[in-house]
Design an enzyme around this catalytic site. Sequence first.
Site, PDB file in Angstrom:
ATOM      1  N   SER A 138     119.571  58.637 114.616  1.00 11.89           N
ATOM      2  CA  SER A 138     119.704  57.639 113.566  1.00 11.89           C
ATOM      3  C   SER A 138     121.154  57.590 113.079  1.00 11.89           C
ATOM      4  CB  SER A 138     118.726  57.953 112.432  1.00 11.89           C
ATOM      5  OG  SER A 138     118.666  56.897 111.505  1.00 11.89           O
ATOM      6  N   ASP A 301     111.031  51.652 118.393  1.00 16.84           N
ATOM      7  CA  ASP A 301     111.985  51.732 117.290  1.00 16.84           C
ATOM      8  C   ASP A 301     112.327  50.330 116.769  1.00 16.84           C
ATOM      9  OD1 ASP A 301     114.091  52.297 115.538  1.00 16.84           O
ATOM     10  OD2 ASP A 301     114.871  53.899 116.802  1.00 16.84           O
ATOM     11  N   HIS A 334     110.864  54.600 114.808  1.00 12.66           N
ATOM     12  CA  HIS A 334     112.162  55.257 114.644  1.00 12.66           C
ATOM     13  C   HIS A 334     112.018  56.736 114.298  1.00 12.66           C
ATOM     14  CE1 HIS A 334     116.365  55.732 113.760  1.00 12.66           C
ATOM     15  NE2 HIS A 334     116.117  56.080 112.514  1.00 12.66           N
TER      16      HIS A 334
END
Length: 354
Positions: A138, A301, A334
């Site tokens: 991330s 994601d 995610h």
Amino acid sequence: MKRVAIGDVVLESGECIRQVEVGYQAYGTYDREANNAVVVCHALTGDVYVAGDEQRAGWWEGLIGPGMPIDTNKYYVICSNVLGGCYGTTGPASLCPEDGKPYGSRFPFITIRDMVRVQRRLLEVLGVEQLYAVIGGSVGGMQVYEWMTEYPEMMQLALPIATCSRFSAIAIAYNDAARQAIQSDPEWQGGDYYPAAGPRRGLSVARMIGMITYRTAELFEERFGRSLQATNDSDPSQTMFQIESYLRYQGEKLVDRFDANSYLTLLKAMDTHDIGVNRGGIEQALSRVRAKVVSIAIDSDLLYPDSHQRDMADLMERLGKKIDFYLMESKYGHDGFLVEFQKMGRIIKPYFDR
């Protein structure tokens, strides 16, 4: 957690933050001859406890620790809180050396590149001259992209996970909705709310927005569906679904551990992230890469679509870089990089079995 002073830091913008401190945690023993240092870059609201300690669990302890894929019996693992954060490193809630008051609205704009330069300074203070690997997911993966383009000779291995080389329009849109939630809270007071608690309601809503982007419709449907948390026969408008209760709980949990100004600071750093800035574009930036790159994307994601990481992997391959690309299947979206330890471990482990 340990803290170390790294002196004044001149930012990419030209502004200077004086007397910067960095909070970090290290695991294992550094062996310069074995080149066993690994830098782990944390995500938006993450902290330095990547492998945990006696008092707390680590957010990546399924991947990092004794006997784990990144084995701290072999590797010296360092995780530091990012510049602008609120877990030990200088940020908006820190006291400004000039007047001894919290920075608040005076804290300057920072970039992902600034964060990485501070991490590099920390390594200098710790006496770490070379790295075996840099890894992160991330926002941490954004930092990995910066590491491998800003300091290309520094590491042998770079692992950007569930991330991007530059932030997308839809991701910026999500961030702005979160930002407006915080700044619309009367308790934000333009960022100068210390020593009060600040915009707790606004930060809670911002976190709720984030949680929607971190998971998938499939997972929410499986876990919650249309199940009710509370009913009100006399006033159906007060009926609460379990998914609502879950999101509110997640929002309330964050406000007890995170600073709203840090959240805003880090969101803007994400928005402006682009490794091509001042490097002649993304292709020129990636041409600088020298490390072996292991890129891991997640097929579900929403925030960092796998197509972007695949495109970057294809570009690096065309540029003659050493690149392995993996697409990990996950219903967690995610957040899969924080949950799917077995799948992640199977991918990562061979690269750390030296």
